[in-house]
Design a protein around this motif. Structure first.
Motif, PDB file in Angstrom:
ATOM      1  N   LEU A 121       0.821  -1.204   0.000  1.00 18.10           N
ATOM      2  CA  LEU A 121       0.000   0.000   0.000  1.00 18.10           C
ATOM      3  C   LEU A 121       0.860   1.262   0.000  1.00 18.10           C
ATOM      4  O   LEU A 121       0.519   2.249  -0.657  1.00 18.10           O
ATOM      5  CB  LEU A 121      -0.947   0.008   1.202  1.00 18.10           C
ATOM      6  N   GLU A 150       1.965   2.057  -3.349  1.00 15.95           N
ATOM      7  CA  GLU A 150       0.872   2.628  -4.138  1.00 15.95           C
ATOM      8  C   GLU A 150       0.472   4.023  -3.638  1.00 15.95           C
ATOM      9  O   GLU A 150      -0.534   4.570  -4.082  1.00 15.95           O
ATOM     10  CB  GLU A 150      -0.344   1.694  -4.112  1.00 15.95           C
ATOM     11  N   GLU A 169      -0.754   4.840  -0.753  1.00 15.36           N
ATOM     12  CA  GLU A 169      -1.932   4.824   0.120  1.00 15.36           C
ATOM     13  C   GLU A 169      -1.408   4.816   1.546  1.00 15.36           C
ATOM     14  O   GLU A 169      -0.964   3.790   2.047  1.00 15.36           O
ATOM     15  CB  GLU A 169      -2.812   3.605  -0.163  1.00 15.36           C
ATOM     16  N   SER A 172      -3.255   2.409   5.123  1.00 14.93           N
ATOM     17  CA  SER A 172      -2.143   1.482   5.349  1.00 14.93           C
ATOM     18  C   SER A 172      -1.610   1.622   6.773  1.00 14.93           C
ATOM     19  O   SER A 172      -1.341   0.617   7.435  1.00 14.93           O
ATOM     20  CB  SER A 172      -1.022   1.701   4.332  1.00 14.93           C
ATOM     21  N   LEU A 189     -10.819  -1.083   2.548  1.00 13.17           N
ATOM     22  CA  LEU A 189      -9.878  -1.203   1.426  1.00 13.17           C
ATOM     23  C   LEU A 189     -10.521  -1.934   0.247  1.00 13.17           C
ATOM     24  O   LEU A 189     -10.398  -1.509  -0.900  1.00 13.17           O
ATOM     25  CB  LEU A 189      -8.631  -1.977   1.850  1.00 13.17           C
ATOM     26  N   SER A 204     -13.834   0.125  -1.134  1.00 13.38           N
ATOM     27  CA  SER A 204     -13.585   1.473  -1.639  1.00 13.38           C
ATOM     28  C   SER A 204     -12.856   1.439  -2.989  1.00 13.38           C
ATOM     29  O   SER A 204     -12.820   2.436  -3.691  1.00 13.38           O
ATOM     30  CB  SER A 204     -12.746   2.275  -0.651  1.00 13.38           C
ATOM     31  N   GLU A 205     -12.261   0.307  -3.280  1.00 14.86           N
ATOM     32  CA  GLU A 205     -11.479   0.127  -4.502  1.00 14.86           C
ATOM     33  C   GLU A 205     -10.328   1.130  -4.599  1.00 14.86           C
ATOM     34  O   GLU A 205      -9.963   1.577  -5.682  1.00 14.86           O
ATOM     35  CB  GLU A 205     -12.383   0.187  -5.734  1.00 14.86           C
ATOM     36  N   LEU A 206      -9.761   1.486  -3.453  1.00  9.82           N
ATOM     37  CA  LEU A 206      -8.572   2.342  -3.426  1.00  9.82           C
ATOM     38  C   LEU A 206      -7.372   1.644  -4.046  1.00  9.82           C
ATOM     39  O   LEU A 206      -6.433   2.287  -4.486  1.00  9.82           O
ATOM     40  CB  LEU A 206      -8.218   2.729  -1.987  1.00  9.82           C
ATOM     41  N   THR A 207      -7.431   0.342  -4.027  1.00  9.28           N
ATOM     42  CA  THR A 207      -6.327  -0.458  -4.532  1.00  9.28           C
ATOM     43  C   THR A 207      -6.883  -1.692  -5.224  1.00  9.28           C
ATOM     44  O   THR A 207      -8.034  -2.073  -4.983  1.00  9.28           O
ATOM     45  CB  THR A 207      -5.381  -0.865  -3.385  1.00  9.28           C
TER      46      THR A 207
END
Length: 118
Positions: free
Chosen positions: A24, A27, A29, A33, A80, A83-86
């Protein structure tokens, strides 16, 4: 002293959380994280403290904190995922945390029951 099942599982889970944290961070984030790292590794730390508890009441309190940290970790993992942050896969971690929550809930309930009997 022999290592307990919950002790082993929480340690392995912490290692997985550290790995997730590193990914994370790469990326960019940072907020989730950090939160996940804190709560996810705190589970095992509190279990370790509980196993060295000075009393049954202390053991129960520390295991209860571990249970709360596990529930917080479940929240961050679900956030996580949904939310589709990653695009990182967290389903296996969610399964792991559900198992830890079940074990910790059982330990806390049994410990609380034993405290009221005495």
């Amino acid at each position: 002293m022999k290592e307990s099942i919950v002790q082993k599982k929480s340690f392995k889970f912490s290692l997985k959380i550290i790995s997730l944290y590193k990914k994370l961070q790469r990326e960019k984030e940072f907020v989730i994280s950090n939160q996940t790292l804190r709560s996810g590794t705190s589970i095992g730390a509190n279990i370790e403290e509980a196993l060295a508890g000075q009393s049954k009441r202390n053991f129960t309190a520390k295991m209860s904190i571990s249970s709360k940290e596990a529930r917080e970790t479940k929240y961050w993992l679900r956030l996580l995922k949904e939310s589709e942050l990653t695009n990182l896969e967290v389903d296996s971690l969610i399964l792991d945390i559900h198992e830890l929550i079940r074990i910790l809930t059982s330990i806390v309930k049994t410990s609380q029951s034993n405290l009221t009997k005495n």
